[in-house]
Design a protein around this motif. Structure first.
Motif, PDB file in Angstrom:
ATOM      1  N   ALA A 103      50.735 -34.291  74.689  1.00  0.00           N
ATOM      2  CA  ALA A 103      50.778 -36.032  75.263  1.00  0.00           C
ATOM      3  C   ALA A 103      49.745 -36.273  76.173  1.00  0.00           C
ATOM      4  O   ALA A 103      49.069 -37.358  76.291  1.00  0.00           O
ATOM      5  CB  ALA A 103      52.306 -36.531  75.231  1.00  0.00           C
ATOM      6  N   ARG A 104      49.840 -35.265  77.430  1.00  0.00           N
ATOM      7  CA  ARG A 104      48.860 -35.585  78.344  1.00  0.00           C
ATOM      8  C   ARG A 104      47.356 -35.663  77.662  1.00  0.00           C
ATOM      9  O   ARG A 104      46.550 -36.343  78.104  1.00  0.00           O
ATOM     10  CB  ARG A 104      49.021 -34.667  79.555  1.00  0.00           C
ATOM     11  CG  ARG A 104      50.333 -35.022  80.203  1.00  0.00           C
ATOM     12  CD  ARG A 104      50.384 -33.854  81.578  1.00  0.00           C
ATOM     13  NE  ARG A 104      49.308 -33.881  82.495  1.00  0.00           N
ATOM     14  CZ  ARG A 104      48.760 -34.842  83.549  1.00  0.00           C
ATOM     15  NH1 ARG A 104      49.676 -35.771  83.729  1.00  0.00           N
ATOM     16  NH2 ARG A 104      48.108 -34.734  84.196  1.00  0.00           N
ATOM     17  N   ARG A 105      47.169 -34.523  77.246  1.00  0.00           N
ATOM     18  CA  ARG A 105      45.969 -34.114  76.673  1.00  0.00           C
ATOM     19  C   ARG A 105      45.241 -35.297  75.524  1.00  0.00           C
ATOM     20  O   ARG A 105      43.958 -35.864  75.715  1.00  0.00           O
ATOM     21  CB  ARG A 105      45.676 -32.862  75.865  1.00  0.00           C
ATOM     22  CG  ARG A 105      45.634 -31.818  77.037  1.00  0.00           C
ATOM     23  CD  ARG A 105      45.813 -30.539  76.427  1.00  0.00           C
ATOM     24  NE  ARG A 105      45.909 -29.362  77.394  1.00  0.00           N
ATOM     25  CZ  ARG A 105      47.082 -28.611  77.581  1.00  0.00           C
ATOM     26  NH1 ARG A 105      47.917 -28.894  76.739  1.00  0.00           N
ATOM     27  NH2 ARG A 105      46.944 -27.590  78.429  1.00  0.00           N
ATOM     28  N   LEU A 106      46.339 -35.655  74.743  1.00  0.00           N
ATOM     29  CA  LEU A 106      45.826 -37.004  73.855  1.00  0.00           C
ATOM     30  C   LEU A 106      45.711 -38.159  74.710  1.00  0.00           C
ATOM     31  O   LEU A 106      44.911 -38.891  74.479  1.00  0.00           O
ATOM     32  CB  LEU A 106      47.084 -37.285  72.820  1.00  0.00           C
ATOM     33  CG  LEU A 106      47.186 -36.220  71.850  1.00  0.00           C
ATOM     34  CD1 LEU A 106      48.574 -36.440  70.910  1.00  0.00           C
ATOM     35  CD2 LEU A 106      45.651 -36.638  70.892  1.00  0.00           C
ATOM     36  N   PHE A 107      46.402 -38.604  75.715  1.00  0.00           N
ATOM     37  CA  PHE A 107      46.345 -39.632  76.435  1.00  0.00           C
ATOM     38  C   PHE A 107      44.925 -39.438  77.103  1.00  0.00           C
ATOM     39  O   PHE A 107      44.137 -40.489  77.477  1.00  0.00           O
ATOM     40  CB  PHE A 107      47.291 -39.623  77.614  1.00  0.00           C
ATOM     41  CG  PHE A 107      47.275 -41.111  78.584  1.00  0.00           C
ATOM     42  CD1 PHE A 107      47.467 -42.206  77.861  1.00  0.00           C
ATOM     43  CD2 PHE A 107      46.808 -40.958  79.781  1.00  0.00           C
ATOM     44  CE1 PHE A 107      47.178 -43.463  78.456  1.00  0.00           C
ATOM     45  CE2 PHE A 107      46.504 -42.066  80.617  1.00  0.00           C
ATOM     46  CZ  PHE A 107      46.758 -43.399  80.094  1.00  0.00           C
ATOM     47  N   THR A 108      44.539 -38.279  77.849  1.00  0.00           N
ATOM     48  CA  THR A 108      43.135 -38.337  78.305  1.00  0.00           C
ATOM     49  C   THR A 108      42.168 -38.406  77.287  1.00  0.00           C
ATOM     50  O   THR A 108      41.135 -39.369  77.712  1.00  0.00           O
ATOM     51  CB  THR A 108      43.006 -36.750  78.838  1.00  0.00           C
ATOM     52  OG1 THR A 108      44.145 -36.360  79.782  1.00  0.00           O
ATOM     53  CG2 THR A 108      41.427 -36.505  79.500  1.00  0.00           C
ATOM     54  N   LEU A 109      42.215 -37.999  76.177  1.00  0.00           N
ATOM     55  CA  LEU A 109      41.115 -38.364  74.917  1.00  0.00           C
ATOM     56  C   LEU A 109      41.177 -39.821  74.621  1.00  0.00           C
ATOM     57  O   LEU A 109      40.363 -40.535  74.769  1.00  0.00           O
ATOM     58  CB  LEU A 109      41.719 -37.622  73.813  1.00  0.00           C
ATOM     59  CG  LEU A 109      40.813 -37.892  72.662  1.00  0.00           C
ATOM     60  CD1 LEU A 109      39.176 -37.480  73.010  1.00  0.00           C
ATOM     61  CD2 LEU A 109      41.171 -37.052  71.355  1.00  0.00           C
ATOM     62  N   ILE A 110      42.335 -40.469  74.679  1.00  0.00           N
ATOM     63  CA  ILE A 110      42.425 -41.927  74.473  1.00  0.00           C
ATOM     64  C   ILE A 110      41.758 -42.807  75.555  1.00  0.00           C
ATOM     65  O   ILE A 110      40.929 -43.566  75.428  1.00  0.00           O
ATOM     66  CB  ILE A 110      43.763 -42.531  74.269  1.00  0.00           C
ATOM     67  CG1 ILE A 110      44.383 -42.038  72.961  1.00  0.00           C
ATOM     68  CG2 ILE A 110      43.939 -43.970  74.463  1.00  0.00           C
ATOM     69  CD1 ILE A 110      45.978 -42.327  72.681  1.00  0.00           C
ATOM     70  N   CYS A 111      41.863 -42.438  76.698  1.00  0.00           N
ATOM     71  CA  CYS A 111      41.332 -42.967  78.054  1.00  0.00           C
ATOM     72  C   CYS A 111      39.818 -42.595  77.749  1.00  0.00           C
ATOM     73  O   CYS A 111      38.931 -43.562  78.032  1.00  0.00           O
ATOM     74  CB  CYS A 111      41.696 -42.327  79.169  1.00  0.00           C
ATOM     75  SG  CYS A 111      43.562 -42.957  79.728  1.00  0.00           S
ATOM     76  N   ALA A 112      39.418 -41.591  77.569  1.00  0.00           N
ATOM     77  CA  ALA A 112      37.969 -41.095  77.267  1.00  0.00           C
ATOM     78  C   ALA A 112      37.342 -42.154  76.122  1.00  0.00           C
ATOM     79  O   ALA A 112      36.030 -42.532  76.326  1.00  0.00           O
ATOM     80  CB  ALA A 112      37.641 -39.675  77.015  1.00  0.00           C
ATOM     81  N   LEU A 113      38.063 -42.169  74.999  1.00  0.00           N
ATOM     82  CA  LEU A 113      37.587 -43.151  73.982  1.00  0.00           C
ATOM     83  C   LEU A 113      37.508 -44.596  74.537  1.00  0.00           C
ATOM     84  O   LEU A 113      36.596 -45.353  74.251  1.00  0.00           O
ATOM     85  CB  LEU A 113      38.789 -43.061  72.783  1.00  0.00           C
ATOM     86  CG  LEU A 113      38.331 -41.719  72.239  1.00  0.00           C
ATOM     87  CD1 LEU A 113      39.724 -41.697  70.837  1.00  0.00           C
ATOM     88  CD2 LEU A 113      37.127 -41.508  71.564  1.00  0.00           C
ATOM     89  N   HIS A 114      38.472 -45.072  75.162  1.00  0.00           N
ATOM     90  CA  HIS A 114      38.438 -46.330  75.896  1.00  0.00           C
ATOM     91  C   HIS A 114      37.272 -46.777  76.694  1.00  0.00           C
ATOM     92  O   HIS A 114      36.646 -47.580  76.639  1.00  0.00           O
ATOM     93  CB  HIS A 114      39.967 -46.715  76.421  1.00  0.00           C
ATOM     94  CG  HIS A 114      39.856 -47.943  76.907  1.00  0.00           C
ATOM     95  ND1 HIS A 114      40.446 -48.863  76.117  1.00  0.00           N
ATOM     96  CD2 HIS A 114      39.878 -48.505  78.138  1.00  0.00           C
ATOM     97  CE1 HIS A 114      40.260 -50.141  76.789  1.00  0.00           C
ATOM     98  NE2 HIS A 114      40.116 -50.101  78.050  1.00  0.00           N
ATOM     99  N   ALA A 115      36.886 -45.514  77.417  1.00  0.00           N
ATOM    100  CA  ALA A 115      35.995 -45.725  78.448  1.00  0.00           C
ATOM    101  C   ALA A 115      34.647 -46.080  77.933  1.00  0.00           C
ATOM    102  O   ALA A 115      33.801 -46.816  78.211  1.00  0.00           O
ATOM    103  CB  ALA A 115      35.918 -44.796  79.552  1.00  0.00           C
ATOM    104  N   GLY A 116      34.494 -45.178  76.872  1.00  0.00           N
ATOM    105  CA  GLY A 116      33.155 -45.105  76.057  1.00  0.00           C
ATOM    106  C   GLY A 116      32.903 -46.852  75.435  1.00  0.00           C
ATOM    107  O   GLY A 116      32.152 -47.265  75.342  1.00  0.00           O
ATOM    108  N   GLN A 117      34.228 -47.194  74.840  1.00  0.00           N
ATOM    109  CA  GLN A 117      34.010 -48.431  74.166  1.00  0.00           C
ATOM    110  C   GLN A 117      33.997 -49.517  75.315  1.00  0.00           C
ATOM    111  O   GLN A 117      33.362 -50.746  74.974  1.00  0.00           O
ATOM    112  CB  GLN A 117      35.479 -48.542  73.422  1.00  0.00           C
ATOM    113  CG  GLN A 117      35.667 -47.808  72.247  1.00  0.00           C
ATOM    114  CD  GLN A 117      34.654 -48.062  71.157  1.00  0.00           C
ATOM    115  OE1 GLN A 117      34.576 -49.097  70.723  1.00  0.00           O
ATOM    116  NE2 GLN A 117      33.732 -47.173  71.003  1.00  0.00           N
ATOM    117  N   ALA A 118      34.502 -49.500  76.310  1.00  0.00           N
ATOM    118  CA  ALA A 118      34.489 -50.517  77.242  1.00  0.00           C
ATOM    119  C   ALA A 118      33.256 -50.772  77.916  1.00  0.00           C
ATOM    120  O   ALA A 118      32.618 -51.569  78.140  1.00  0.00           O
ATOM    121  CB  ALA A 118      35.695 -50.211  78.498  1.00  0.00           C
TER     122      ALA A 118
END
Length: 162
Positions: free
Chosen positions: A143-158
């Motif tokens: 879950a931590r690693r998936l959350f990290t990936l979601i943040c990385a995806l969000h950062a790229g989109q933002a």
């Protein structure tokens, strides 16, 4: 973790979650590498893996398309990103503070900010694990690693929207 109940690949739909530049792409690759390196990912209602996960975005929802190791569709589910907005915003703010502190603050102050950063990251990971219940079983580190990936995806989109 068994060899079967795990992810062996994570793919990102570039049409809906394209990276905004080389830094965002690097963050994604690192997050995916860490996730693939060690994870526990089970779909109890849909048989054993190993699995391939493709992430895409539709409006404010993250689509998890899960396939078996041969590329056959197993299960698709959608996760609203709205519940994550506050914790992701807080996580990015505290990360910015952390990087600023590295340049100007004492080790003690940096450590305090880093502890807060990890706490917010844990909060996001727990929220993600809770939101995945009934869809997929993951352990806390996954879950931590998936959350990290979601943040990385969000950062790229933002960054791409900004």
């Amino acid at each position: 973790m068994t060899d079967k109940n795990r992810l062996i690949a994570v793919e990102i739909d570039e049409d809906t979650l394209g990276a905004s530049g080389p830094d965002a792409e690097h963050e994604r690759r690192v997050a995916i590498f860490d996730l693939i390196e060690q994870n526990s990912f089970a779909l109890p209602e849909h048989g054993e893996g190993p699995f391939i996960l493709t992430l895409s975005k539709v409006e404010r929802r993250l689509v998890f398309a899960v396939k078996d190791e041969h590329g056959k569709d197993v299960h698709t589910f959608i996760l609203s990103l709205n519940p994550f907005r506050g914790v992701i915003r807080d996580y990015f703010m505290i990360c910015d503070s952390y990087y600023d502190a590295i340049r100007t603050q004492s080790p003690h102050q940096i450590e305090a900010i880093d502890m807060a950063r990890r706490g917010v990251h844990n909060e996001g990971s727990e929220l993600l694990a809770d939101r995945l219940k009934g869809k997929v079983e993951v352990d806390f580190l996954t879950a931590r690693r998936l959350f990290t990936l979601i943040c990385a995806l969000h950062a790229g989109q933002a960054r791409a929207a900004g």
